[in-house]
Design a protein around this motif. Structure first.
Motif, PDB file in Angstrom:
ATOM      1  N   HIS A  61       0.869  -1.179   0.000  1.00  0.00           N
ATOM      2  CA  HIS A  61       0.000   0.000   0.000  1.00  0.00           C
ATOM      3  C   HIS A  61       0.908   1.231   0.000  1.00  0.00           C
ATOM      4  CE1 HIS A  61      -3.016  -2.892   1.918  1.00  0.00           C
ATOM      5  NE2 HIS A  61      -3.405  -2.642   0.680  1.00  0.00           N
ATOM      6  N   GLU A  64       2.162   3.764   3.335  1.00  0.00           N
ATOM      7  CA  GLU A  64       2.672   3.126   4.556  1.00  0.00           C
ATOM      8  C   GLU A  64       4.201   3.149   4.479  1.00  0.00           C
ATOM      9  OE1 GLU A  64       0.769  -0.727   4.489  1.00  0.00           O
ATOM     10  OE2 GLU A  64      -1.223   0.166   4.374  1.00  0.00           O
ATOM     11  N   ARG A 103      -2.924   4.748  -1.011  1.00  0.00           N
ATOM     12  CA  ARG A 103      -3.056   3.312  -0.732  1.00  0.00           C
ATOM     13  C   ARG A 103      -3.122   2.516  -2.032  1.00  0.00           C
ATOM     14  NH1 ARG A 103      -4.566   0.041   3.417  1.00  0.00           N
ATOM     15  NH2 ARG A 103      -5.930  -1.715   3.043  1.00  0.00           N
ATOM     16  N   HIS A 147       3.450  -3.781   6.406  1.00  0.00           N
ATOM     17  CA  HIS A 147       2.304  -2.861   6.342  1.00  0.00           C
ATOM     18  C   HIS A 147       2.306  -1.964   7.567  1.00  0.00           C
ATOM     19  CE1 HIS A 147      -0.147  -4.582   3.002  1.00  0.00           C
ATOM     20  NE2 HIS A 147       0.629  -5.614   3.251  1.00  0.00           N
ATOM     21  N   SER A 148       1.617  -0.823   7.396  1.00  0.00           N
ATOM     22  CA  SER A 148       1.286   0.056   8.509  1.00  0.00           C
ATOM     23  C   SER A 148      -0.156   0.491   8.261  1.00  0.00           C
ATOM     24  CB  SER A 148       2.215   1.268   8.547  1.00  0.00           C
ATOM     25  OG  SER A 148       3.568   0.842   8.622  1.00  0.00           O
TER      26      SER A 148
END
Ligand SMILES: [Zn+2]
Length: 333
Positions: A61, A64, A103, A147-148
């Motif tokens: 994404h 992130e 994203r 991911h974040s």
């Protein structure tokens, strides 16, 4: 037999060559400003002889940042002398999305983590997914995808793997999560697994490990430190990079059911009543959504559907009906 056409992506690196290579996955993309142009996705291969292979990705994404910050740094600093086997690093997997700070891809609105197994004749995002599915995942023993929370969620920092039908595969994944040594380690449940990179890797029998480290469309000093130390720990744990795992204390969490998630049923302005990492009891009000169109309207109360701690929350101040506003997790030994 697969009848799929070959991927249109050409790597400028040789996955079988020893040493460090910095190159690209070149994906032809004809468009108004570049008739015969390409998307150039950065890739680094660090190889030292035969041995296990790790595939490391960030920017699945595009908004992130802990993953890209850890992986551009790792690509710049990893010495092949310390490696046994192969480390493939793609710091910004959905590169068009990463460049846009969004994203999903600005080209086709593709969400990389809903696009697997992809298609060689599909959209740009689907073509990238297809390349990972058919060319990169089969090369890997360990698959690590950062991911974040991105612009719309914020998480307590955790490394995670999924409960799996193959318990031997699950055990290896949880051992790698433990080695990562984030403050929290999660037995993760997904809202919907269809099209996820995670699922593609796991169905291929790979050891798949992921993270959620903060969010809000930025990064913090602490979460970047966690990311950089953690990914090296996983490589050391896997015997791919020399050195001992730098163990840190971690609290295991479980997401036992769909009751982990709370969703907004109205648009409005969100008031957080519980901060990330705080403990909650089932039925406790953790957030309120205030109607903004007129005064005098009672807010919608978001209640914890299980006892545990607040593991994630909606980040922006405004919410829309259907937004995931809270995620709860249970502390386990
Ligand atoms: Zn993500």
């Amino acid at each position: 037999m697969s009848t799929l056409r070959p991927s249109p992506i050409t790597p400028t690196v040789d996955f079988e060559r020893d040493g460090v290579q910095h190159g690209f996955l070149r994906l032809p993309y004809s468009r108004d400003d570049s008739a015969w142009g390409s998307v150039m996705i950065p890739i680094c291969v660090v190889r030292n002889g035969r041995g296990p292979a790790a595939l490391l990705t960030g920017g699945n994404h595009g908004d992130e940042y802990e993953g890209p910050l850890a992986l551009y740094e790792l690509a710049r600093t990893l010495d092949p002398k310390d490696v046994s086997g192969t480390v493939i690093i793609v710091p910004a997997m959905n590169y068009p999305a990463f460049r846009a700070g969004t994203r999903t891809s600005p080209i086709d609105k593709g969400n990389m983590n809903r696009s697997f197994p992809g298609r060689p004749d599909g959209t740009v995002t689907e073509k990238i997914a297809d390349y990972f599915q058919r060319e990169l995942l089969p090369r890997a023993d360990i698959v690590f995808d950062f991911h974040s929370g991105g612009k719309t969620l914020d998480f307590v920092p955790f490394c995670a793997a999924h409960t799996l039908p193959d318990k031997a595969q699950e055990k290896k994944a949880f051992a790698a999560v433990e080695a990562f040594s984030a403050p929290f380690s999660m037995r993760m449940t997904e809202i919907d697994t269809v099209g996820m990179y995670d699922t593609a890797a796991e169905e291929m029998g790979k050891v798949f490990v992921t993270t959620e480290l903060g969010g809000g469309g930025t990064s913090r000093a602490e979460t970047v430190r966690i990311a950089r130390r953690g990914v090296l720990n996983v490589l050391r744990h896997g015997g791919i990079v020399a050195g001992a795992v730098e163990k840190g204390r971690t609290q295991w969490l479980d997401m036992p059911s769909g009751d982990c998630f709370a969703f907004a049923e109205d648009d409005g302005m969100i008031e957080t009543i519980v901060d990330l990492g705080e403990r909650v009891d089932e039925g406790q009000v953790v957030a309120r959504i205030h109607s903004t169109g007129r005064t005098g309207v009672a807010p919608q109360e978001i209640k914890a559907r299980m006892s545990g701690l607040l593991a994630a929350r909606h980040f922006p101040g405004l919410v829309k009906a259907g937004d995931c506003v809270s995620v709860f997790a249970v502390e386990v030994d």
